[in-house]
Design a protein around this motif. Structure first.
Motif, PDB file in Angstrom:
ATOM      1  N   ASP A   1       0.831  -1.209   0.000  1.00 36.40           N
ATOM      2  CA  ASP A   1       0.000   0.000   0.000  1.00 36.40           C
ATOM      3  C   ASP A   1       0.864   1.257   0.000  1.00 36.40           C
ATOM      4  OD1 ASP A   1      -2.199  -1.660   0.056  1.00 36.40           O
ATOM      5  OD2 ASP A   1      -2.452  -1.510   2.239  1.00 36.40           O
ATOM      6  N   LEU A   2       1.977   1.226   0.714  1.00 42.17           N
ATOM      7  CA  LEU A   2       2.876   2.376   0.737  1.00 42.17           C
ATOM      8  C   LEU A   2       3.445   2.656  -0.648  1.00 42.17           C
ATOM      9  CD1 LEU A   2       4.595   4.497   2.309  1.00 42.17           C
ATOM     10  CD2 LEU A   2       6.291   2.681   2.623  1.00 42.17           C
ATOM     11  N   ALA A   3       3.896   1.609  -1.332  1.00 36.31           N
ATOM     12  CA  ALA A   3       4.451   1.800  -2.683  1.00 36.31           C
ATOM     13  C   ALA A   3       3.390   2.314  -3.646  1.00 36.31           C
ATOM     14  CB  ALA A   3       5.038   0.487  -3.176  1.00 36.31           C
ATOM     15  N   ALA A   4       2.134   1.908  -3.456  1.00 39.55           N
ATOM     16  CA  ALA A   4       1.063   2.406  -4.318  1.00 39.55           C
ATOM     17  C   ALA A   4       0.736   3.861  -4.024  1.00 39.55           C
ATOM     18  CB  ALA A   4      -0.183   1.536  -4.147  1.00 39.55           C
ATOM     19  N   ARG A   5       0.825   4.291  -2.765  1.00 42.64           N
ATOM     20  CA  ARG A   5       0.536   5.678  -2.415  1.00 42.64           C
ATOM     21  C   ARG A   5       1.658   6.616  -2.802  1.00 42.64           C
ATOM     22  NH1 ARG A   5      -1.101   3.394   2.519  1.00 42.64           N
ATOM     23  NH2 ARG A   5       0.825   4.135   3.478  1.00 42.64           N
TER      24      ARG A   5
END
Length: 509
Positions: free
Chosen positions: A362-366
């Motif tokens: 989720d962090l890499a997507a945000r």
């Protein structure tokens, strides 16, 4: 003065002839008992408890007369003994009559409750206590050992550890399982009390407790399905127990007996009122205890703003030791040119590692282009990790080899996602099935697994982690800053990335 009396008192009967004994029986009833003028028989001469039905004089039926024993002779009981028996009967008879409770409870206004439904409620509450105790045990094991894997990890979305180790598994620091133990124990206690007397307050207490358990179970089920995207089998059994308990309690409350001229114990309006109160209470609890994170909309913030946002986290994170990150590793998420690099020592059979993998995804997507996540193997399996004295995850080494065989064909990230998703079924047949699903050459993959071609890379990663004093999984190096465990608080990784982005010159690259 008549024979046999002295100053109004009859003479003792022992040693007398049969004629004297017959004279004693011919005395009036008020003077018949043991020869005492003022003594009365220990039973009423008329009414419900006459001498024909009295328990003591029941033997004196037929030709036997009061005051005689079983052989027809005069009784040797003294007036003191007769008075003692009379007093004991006066005390005990009302107590004996009180034991016939069904009629008296109807007359007193508290009739007998619906016994079968109350018994079902007791049984369901006991089941809820058993399930809550098992969940509490698993939660305690996870707190003591981060590498623990529970028995209910079936695989895929059926993952108890992911739910029980999330930030939603506790309310204000208290595990939900402990709260469930208290709630179901209270329901069981009220149901047991209701078996004795159907007081209206017990009906209201049961409805209130069952409503609270039902609404909170529905809330937790929604968190599990829509937020965590995982299903806990034990928690699902818990939800079913809550639904069944609510149904039994409502059925008992609607059938709760009432005295003539009194309103129902629990009216439909009161029932809906308790449900509404439970809903409002759970909503307020969720609002105050929801895991708060920053999740700032800005992509960049100054260090002063980050410190003002949460001083405790900022001081804790910036005080962590900084080490030189080892070279190598597989890029699992993000961009290789990102300014912030996260190296994760992980284990495919570790429940916390799976949770952390989802957080980093989720962090890499945000934050595209800002972070790159590199995976390093540290299986808690003594067969390929010299730093592990006791094997905790017996299939972790083979799962790591499967990931390396997929990396040989350029599909490490896809295999890592598949292995974490099927964490509960890491077997040889599963590895081949996953290789086919992600589009690998299955024959080449099988040969790689049979020849252990990826084992050397797994051993090298484990030794590199041992040199950095890695002892548990997950362990992360965020631009070299060593973080033991997962930053499970929502938004914590975002703040860590922005701190590293603002202090690139202070941390080794």
């Amino acid at each position: 003065m008549r024979r046999g009396t002295t100053k109004g008192r009859s003479t003792p009967t022992r040693g007398r002839s049969g004629k004297a004994r017959r004279w004693v029986h011919d005395l009036p009833a008020r003077r018949r008992w043991s020869g005492c003028t003022a003594a009365r028989p220990p039973y009423p001469t008329t009414g419900r408890f006459s001498k024909r039905t009295h328990p003591i004089s029941s033997r004196a039926r037929g030709s036997r007369r009061a005051g005689s024993n079983r052989y027809g002779r005069a009784s040797r009981r003294t007036p003191q003994r007769a008075q003692l028996q009379t007093h004991s009967l006066a005390v005990n008879l009302p107590a004996v009559r009180h034991r016939s409770t069904s009629r008296e409870r109807r007359q007193s206004g508290f009739p007998a409750p619906p016994t079968r439904l109350i018994s079902a409620t007791v049984l369901l509450a006991a089941t809820g206590i058993a399930v809550a105790a098992l969940i509490a045990y698993i939660h305690l094991r996870h707190q003591r050992d981060s590498a623990y894997t529970s028995f209910c990890n079936v695989g895929g979305v059926f993952d108890c550890d992911r739910v029980l180790t999330s930030s939603f598994s506790a309310v204000a620091g208290v595990p939900v399982a402990y709260l469930a133990l208290i709630a179901y124990a209270g329901i069981a206690a009220m149901a047991v009390a209701a078996r004795r007397t159907a007081r209206p307050i017990l009906a209201h207490g049961l409805v209130a407790g069952a409503s609270a358990c039902l609404v909170f179970s529905l809330y937790m089920a929604g968190i599990s399905l829509f937020v965590l995207r995982a299903v806990c089998l034990l928690c699902s059994a818990w939800y079913l127990v809550a639904i069944a308990t609510f149904a039994a309690v409502v059925a008992a409350a609607l059938r709760w007996p009432r005295a003539p001229g009194r309103p129902p114990a629990v009216s439909p309006a009161a029932l809906w009122g308790w449900i509404a109160a439970a809903t409002v209470g759970v909503a307020a609890l969720a609002a105050f205890t929801w895991p708060r994170g920053w999740l700032p909309a800005a992509r960049h913030m100054s260090l002063e703003a980050l410190r003002a946002m949460d001083p405790d986290f900022f001081d804790w994170y910036t005080s962590l030791p900084v080490v030189t990150p080892p070279a190598g590793g597989h890029l699992a998420l993000g961009s290789p040119a990102a300014p912030v690099t996260i190296i994760e020592f992980s284990d495919f059979e570790c429940a916390y590692c799976r949770q952390n993998h989802d957080l980093l995804k989720d962090l890499a997507a945000r934050r595209p282009g800002q972070v790159g996540v590199y995976y390093r193997h540290f299986p808690l399996d003594a067969s390929c990790n010299d730093a592990v004295r006791r094997t905790i995850h017996p299939r972790a080494c083979r799962a790591a080899e499967a990931a390396e065989c997929a990396a040989a064909q350029g599909r490490f990230a896809a295999m890592a996602d598949a292995l974490f998703e099927h964490q509960g079924e890491l077997h040889e047949a599963t590895f081949l099935r996953l290789a086919e699903q992600i589009g690998l050459d299955v024959a080449k993959f099988r040969r790689c697994m049979d020849e252990h071609q990826g084992l050397a890379k797994v051993v090298a990663d484990a030794r590199a982690g041992s040199e950095l004093h890695v002892t548990s999984t997950p362990t992360l190096l965020i631009n070299g800053r060593k973080v033991v465990g997962s930053l499970s608080r929502p938004g914590a990784y975002d703040v860590a990335v922005m701190i590293e982005a603002q202090s690139l010159g202070k941390a080794p690259r």
